[in-house]
Design a protein around this motif. Structure first.
Motif, short mmCIF file in Angstrom:
data_model
loop_
_atom_site.label_atom_id
_atom_site.label_comp_id
_atom_site.label_asym_id
_atom_site.label_seq_id
_atom_site.Cartn_x
_atom_site.Cartn_y
_atom_site.Cartn_z
N CYS A 29 -0.45 -42.70 -19.39
CA CYS A 29 -0.01 -42.01 -20.60
C CYS A 29 1.49 -42.10 -20.77
CB CYS A 29 -0.43 -40.54 -20.58
SG CYS A 29 -2.21 -40.28 -20.69
N GLU A 30 2.23 -41.85 -19.69
CA GLU A 30 3.70 -41.91 -19.74
C GLU A 30 4.18 -43.30 -20.16
OE1 GLU A 30 5.07 -40.70 -15.89
OE2 GLU A 30 4.32 -38.66 -16.15
N GLN A 31 3.59 -44.34 -19.56
CA GLN A 31 3.99 -45.71 -19.89
C GLN A 31 3.67 -46.05 -21.34
OE1 GLN A 31 5.68 -47.87 -17.97
NE2 GLN A 31 5.78 -46.36 -16.33
N HIS A 32 2.48 -45.69 -21.77
CA HIS A 32 2.08 -45.93 -23.16
C HIS A 32 3.00 -45.20 -24.13
CE1 HIS A 32 -0.12 -44.87 -26.85
NE2 HIS A 32 -0.71 -46.06 -26.73
N ASN A 33 3.20 -43.91 -23.87
CA ASN A 33 3.99 -43.10 -24.79
C ASN A 33 5.46 -43.54 -24.80
OD1 ASN A 33 1.64 -41.75 -25.36
ND2 ASN A 33 2.10 -40.01 -24.04
N ARG A 34 5.95 -44.04 -23.70
CA ARG A 34 7.31 -44.57 -23.64
C ARG A 34 7.41 -45.85 -24.48
NH1 ARG A 34 8.31 -45.39 -18.08
NH2 ARG A 34 8.47 -43.15 -17.99
N GLU A 41 6.85 -41.05 -32.77
CA GLU A 41 7.73 -40.15 -33.53
C GLU A 41 7.53 -40.30 -35.03
OE1 GLU A 41 11.59 -41.21 -32.07
OE2 GLU A 41 11.37 -39.98 -30.25
N ASN A 42 7.25 -41.54 -35.48
CA ASN A 42 7.01 -41.79 -36.90
C ASN A 42 5.57 -41.54 -37.31
OD1 ASN A 42 9.69 -42.58 -37.24
ND2 ASN A 42 9.24 -44.74 -36.84
N ARG A 43 4.77 -41.06 -36.37
CA ARG A 43 3.37 -40.74 -36.59
C ARG A 43 2.52 -41.96 -37.00
NH1 ARG A 43 2.66 -34.65 -38.05
NH2 ARG A 43 4.55 -33.84 -37.14
N GLU A 44 2.96 -43.11 -36.53
CA GLU A 44 2.19 -44.33 -36.76
C GLU A 44 1.15 -44.51 -35.66
OE1 GLU A 44 5.26 -47.25 -36.75
OE2 GLU A 44 6.17 -46.48 -38.60
N VAL A 45 1.45 -43.95 -34.49
CA VAL A 45 0.58 -44.05 -33.31
C VAL A 45 0.46 -42.66 -32.72
CG1 VAL A 45 0.39 -45.02 -30.97
CG2 VAL A 45 1.29 -46.43 -32.83
N ARG A 46 -0.73 -42.33 -32.22
CA ARG A 46 -0.91 -41.03 -31.56
C ARG A 46 -0.59 -41.17 -30.08
NH1 ARG A 46 -6.35 -38.19 -32.74
NH2 ARG A 46 -5.31 -36.64 -31.48
N ALA A 47 0.08 -40.18 -29.55
CA ALA A 47 0.41 -40.16 -28.12
C ALA A 47 -0.88 -40.02 -27.31
CB ALA A 47 1.36 -39.00 -27.82
N LEU A 48 -0.82 -40.55 -26.09
CA LEU A 48 -1.96 -40.41 -25.19
C LEU A 48 -1.74 -39.20 -24.29
CD1 LEU A 48 -2.72 -44.02 -23.89
CD2 LEU A 48 -3.74 -42.79 -25.80
N ASN A 49 -2.84 -38.62 -23.85
CA ASN A 49 -2.79 -37.59 -22.82
C ASN A 49 -3.95 -37.86 -21.86
OD1 ASN A 49 -5.22 -36.15 -23.77
ND2 ASN A 49 -3.92 -35.59 -25.51
N LYS A 50 -3.86 -37.24 -20.68
CA LYS A 50 -4.84 -37.55 -19.64
C LYS A 50 -6.26 -37.12 -20.02
CE LYS A 50 -4.20 -33.53 -16.73
NZ LYS A 50 -5.15 -33.06 -15.79
N GLU A 73 -4.78 -52.55 -26.73
CA GLU A 73 -3.65 -53.47 -26.92
C GLU A 73 -2.62 -53.28 -25.81
OE1 GLU A 73 0.11 -53.46 -29.88
OE2 GLU A 73 -1.83 -53.46 -30.90
N PHE A 74 -2.30 -52.04 -25.51
CA PHE A 74 -1.32 -51.72 -24.47
C PHE A 74 -1.77 -52.24 -23.11
CE2 PHE A 74 -0.10 -48.53 -21.19
CZ PHE A 74 1.25 -48.82 -21.12
#
Length: 132
Positions: A29-34, A41-50, A73-74
């Motif tokens: 999640c940290e790697q993806h969100n980074r 931040e632009n709300r184009e992608v949703r953040a991941l959580n565990k 993709e990630f």
């Protein structure tokens, strides 16, 4: 032609990709969100959580949402596979064999359809070479 992989296969591939990188769910999640920080931040992608990743790994999803597609993709996980287009060719080959057998039992028809049979036999032989 492409076909969507079964969700269970995609979930297994996601689990394998995370394991191959020796990441915990939190690290993934940290790697993806980074990586996608600006898009998040632009709300184009949703953040991941565990919790989300855990559900995906346990195959608890119904559709390939944009969030899952971005995760794939990630992690460089395929969501599609090449359809096997050889099935119609196999059926055609079987029909040609049956037709050849029928012709061999009816010599009068060989004169009429012999050229067609040669053409069809050559066609299926060239397709067999292209496939292999």
């Amino acid at each position: 032609m492409l076909a969507e992989l079964p969700h269970s296969d995609i979930a297994d591939s996601i689990s394998q990709a995370i394991h191959a990188k020796s990441w915990t769910l939190e690290e993934c999640c940290e790697q993806h969100n980074r990586k996608y920080k600006k898009a998040i931040e632009n709300r184009e992608v949703r953040a991941l959580n565990k919790d989300f990743l855990s559900r995906v790994k346990r195959k608890k999803f119904e559709v390939l949402s944009p969030r899952i597609l971005k995760l794939c993709e990630f992690l460089e996980v395929r969501t599609t596979k090449q359809k096997n287009n050889n099935q119609p060719l196999v059926a055609l080959s079987e029909q040609i064999i049956d037709f050849e057998k029928y012709l061999s039992e009816n010599p009068l028809l060989v004169r009429r359809f012999g050229g067609l049979m040669n053409f069809l036999a050559a066609l299926t032989a060239s397709n067999d070479r292209d496939v292999n």
